[in-house]
Design a protein around this motif. Structure first.
Motif, mmCIF file in Angstrom:
data_model
loop_
_atom_site.group_PDB
_atom_site.id
_atom_site.type_symbol
_atom_site.label_atom_id
_atom_site.label_comp_id
_atom_site.label_asym_id
_atom_site.label_seq_id
_atom_site.Cartn_x
_atom_site.Cartn_y
_atom_site.Cartn_z
ATOM 1 N N TYR A 130 0.857 -1.215 0.009
ATOM 2 C CA TYR A 130 0.055 0.019 -0.062
ATOM 3 C C TYR A 130 0.739 1.338 0.055
ATOM 4 C CZ TYR A 130 -3.758 -3.033 1.492
ATOM 5 O OH TYR A 130 -4.773 -4.182 1.511
ATOM 6 N N SER A 131 0.358 2.279 -0.658
ATOM 7 C CA SER A 131 0.926 3.652 -0.637
ATOM 8 C C SER A 131 0.345 4.634 -0.054
ATOM 9 C CB SER A 131 1.414 3.930 -1.898
ATOM 10 O OG SER A 131 0.387 4.228 -2.873
ATOM 11 N N SER A 132 0.445 5.733 0.388
ATOM 12 C CA SER A 132 -0.162 6.771 1.096
ATOM 13 C C SER A 132 0.655 8.070 1.330
ATOM 14 C CB SER A 132 -0.664 6.416 2.393
ATOM 15 O OG SER A 132 -1.304 7.299 3.199
ATOM 16 N N ASN A 133 0.113 9.433 0.997
ATOM 17 C CA ASN A 133 0.413 10.465 1.312
ATOM 18 C C ASN A 133 -0.328 11.185 2.195
ATOM 19 O OD1 ASN A 133 2.796 10.860 -0.375
ATOM 20 N ND2 ASN A 133 1.648 11.070 -2.240
ATOM 21 N N GLY A 134 -1.123 10.557 3.020
ATOM 22 C CA GLY A 134 -1.900 11.040 4.039
ATOM 23 C C GLY A 134 -2.414 10.041 4.778
ATOM 24 N N SER A 135 -3.666 10.103 5.242
ATOM 25 C CA SER A 135 -4.256 9.119 6.023
ATOM 26 C C SER A 135 -5.010 7.685 5.371
ATOM 27 C CB SER A 135 -5.360 9.724 6.786
ATOM 28 O OG SER A 135 -6.372 10.420 6.098
ATOM 29 N N SER A 172 4.615 7.335 2.304
ATOM 30 C CA SER A 172 4.507 6.268 3.093
ATOM 31 C C SER A 172 4.309 4.933 2.200
ATOM 32 C CB SER A 172 3.733 6.389 4.229
ATOM 33 O OG SER A 172 4.266 7.660 5.233
ATOM 34 N N TYR A 173 4.867 3.899 2.741
ATOM 35 C CA TYR A 173 4.554 2.558 2.103
ATOM 36 C C TYR A 173 4.567 1.773 3.141
ATOM 37 C CZ TYR A 173 5.510 4.607 -2.563
ATOM 38 O OH TYR A 173 5.506 5.488 -3.707
ATOM 39 N N TRP A 174 3.401 0.584 2.954
ATOM 40 C CA TRP A 174 3.208 -0.431 3.848
ATOM 41 C C TRP A 174 3.273 -1.683 3.015
ATOM 42 C CZ3 TRP A 174 1.037 4.280 4.627
ATOM 43 C CH2 TRP A 174 1.075 4.929 5.736
ATOM 44 N N HIS A 187 6.118 -0.483 7.940
ATOM 45 C CA HIS A 187 5.948 0.927 7.334
ATOM 46 C C HIS A 187 7.158 1.471 6.877
ATOM 47 C CE1 HIS A 187 6.525 5.419 7.945
ATOM 48 N NE2 HIS A 187 5.672 5.122 6.886
ATOM 49 N N ILE A 188 7.357 1.907 5.546
ATOM 50 C CA ILE A 188 8.783 2.322 5.056
ATOM 51 C C ILE A 188 8.398 3.657 4.479
ATOM 52 C CG2 ILE A 188 10.403 1.889 3.392
ATOM 53 C CD1 ILE A 188 9.740 -1.029 3.397
ATOM 54 N N GLU A 189 9.208 4.625 4.780
ATOM 55 C CA GLU A 189 9.069 6.164 4.259
ATOM 56 C C GLU A 189 9.873 6.195 3.017
ATOM 57 O OE1 GLU A 189 7.154 9.507 4.668
ATOM 58 O OE2 GLU A 189 6.674 7.817 5.886
ATOM 59 N N LEU A 190 9.293 6.501 2.176
ATOM 60 C CA LEU A 190 10.518 6.779 0.893
ATOM 61 C C LEU A 190 10.631 8.367 0.506
ATOM 62 C CD1 LEU A 190 11.696 5.654 -1.556
ATOM 63 C CD2 LEU A 190 9.491 5.870 -2.878
ATOM 64 N N VAL A 191 11.825 8.806 0.626
ATOM 65 C CA VAL A 191 12.244 10.034 0.261
ATOM 66 C C VAL A 191 12.902 10.487 -1.008
ATOM 67 C CG1 VAL A 191 13.246 12.184 1.080
ATOM 68 C CG2 VAL A 191 12.447 10.692 2.845
ATOM 69 N N VAL A 192 12.183 11.167 -1.746
ATOM 70 C CA VAL A 192 12.621 11.228 -3.159
ATOM 71 C C VAL A 192 13.268 12.675 -3.384
ATOM 72 C CG1 VAL A 192 12.213 11.320 -5.758
ATOM 73 C CG2 VAL A 192 11.082 9.575 -4.153
#
Length: 260
Positions: A130-135, A172-174, A187-192
């Motif tokens: 799953y991906s998310s930029n919010g809730s 955020s990616y799960w 949970h994994i946080e991806l920074v580009v």
């Protein structure tokens, strides 16, 4: 647990599929064991237990037998020994934990990245990303977007690869592992980052150097200009002195007339 134990006794139990369970609690006391009542609870619900209590010397044993077949039966199970002061032993049932290779990934626009999750000593029924930029979590659909690829060399791991990263992919990616008795996720946080980001400190240093050089040049120009004024004044004084001497010489060269 002993009569003088300072706190509750706790134990974690990991399950991924239906199982027959036998929980055993023992209580040691110097008092009369016949006056000790034993009760079992699931969370805060009282359970019916048909197993007899066994007494051996100063130790009291009691067991609770049941079968876990679905996620509703997961949770905490407690044995309570009631005497003058209640003693509690608690068993926590949960599905296996999922671990990510990294909690935070930093990459750049245009690159590719791979996020990995793994479950030790277990085999999930299925993996989902799953991906998310919010809730709100949105499933990663590899069939509708060629940017994503989900793979795994073994059943207990999963990898999500993202190609040609843009700044929109950050967030955020799960990874979620699905078992017969529940789900577990990580949970994994991806920074580009843009390629200009690592250059900013260098550009700041260059700007500071340019400013410093400009200040030094201005100081040198000011010093040279200041030193040049006394020299001009000295030259002017020398010229005036020469003019004065020349005029004096001319006056002295005029013939003197005697008076008769």
């Amino acid at each position: 647990m002993a009569e003088d134990s300072s706190g509750p006794v706790e134990k974690n139990i990991t399950l991924e599929k239906p199982s027959n369970i036998v929980l055993t609690c023992q209580f040691t006391t110097s008092g009369t064991l016949s006056s000790v009542n034993v009760t079992w609870k699931k969370d805060n619900e009282l359970l019916k237990n048909n197993d007899p209590t066994v007494v051996m010397g100063s130790i009291l044993y009691n067991q609770y037998r049941f079968t876990i077949i679905d996620s509703n039966q997961m949770g905490s199970y407690s044995c309570l020994f009631g005497e003058q002061k209640e003693r509690r032993g608690t068993f926590y049932f949960k599905v296996p934990e999922v671990h990510g290779k990294s909690k935070r990934l930093i990459t750049y626009v245009g690159d590719s990245t791979v996020m990995m999750c793994k479950c030790h000593d277990c085999v999930p029924l299925n993996w989902t990303w799953y991906s998310s930029n919010g809730s709100v979590k949105v499933p990663v659909d590899v069939h509708m977007n060629d940017k994503y690829t989900i793979s795994g060399a073994y059943a207990n791991e999963t990898k999500l690869k993202i190609m040609q990263l843009s700044e929109e992919e950050k967030g955020s990616y799960w990874c979620r592992a699905i078992f017969q008795l529940g789900e577990s996720e990580e949970h994994i946080e991806l920074v580009v980052l843009s390629y200009l980001v690592p250059l900013k400190p260098f550009l700041a240093i260059v700007a500071e150097v340019v400013l410093l050089v400009a200040i030094i040049l201005l100081c040198e120009m000011y010093t040279q200009k200041k030193d040049k004024h006394p020299e001009d004044e000295r030259e002017f004084e020398q010229i005036e002195q020469l003019k004065s001497e020349d005029s004096n010489g001319i006056e002295n060269s005029n013939p003197r007339h005697r008076k008769n």
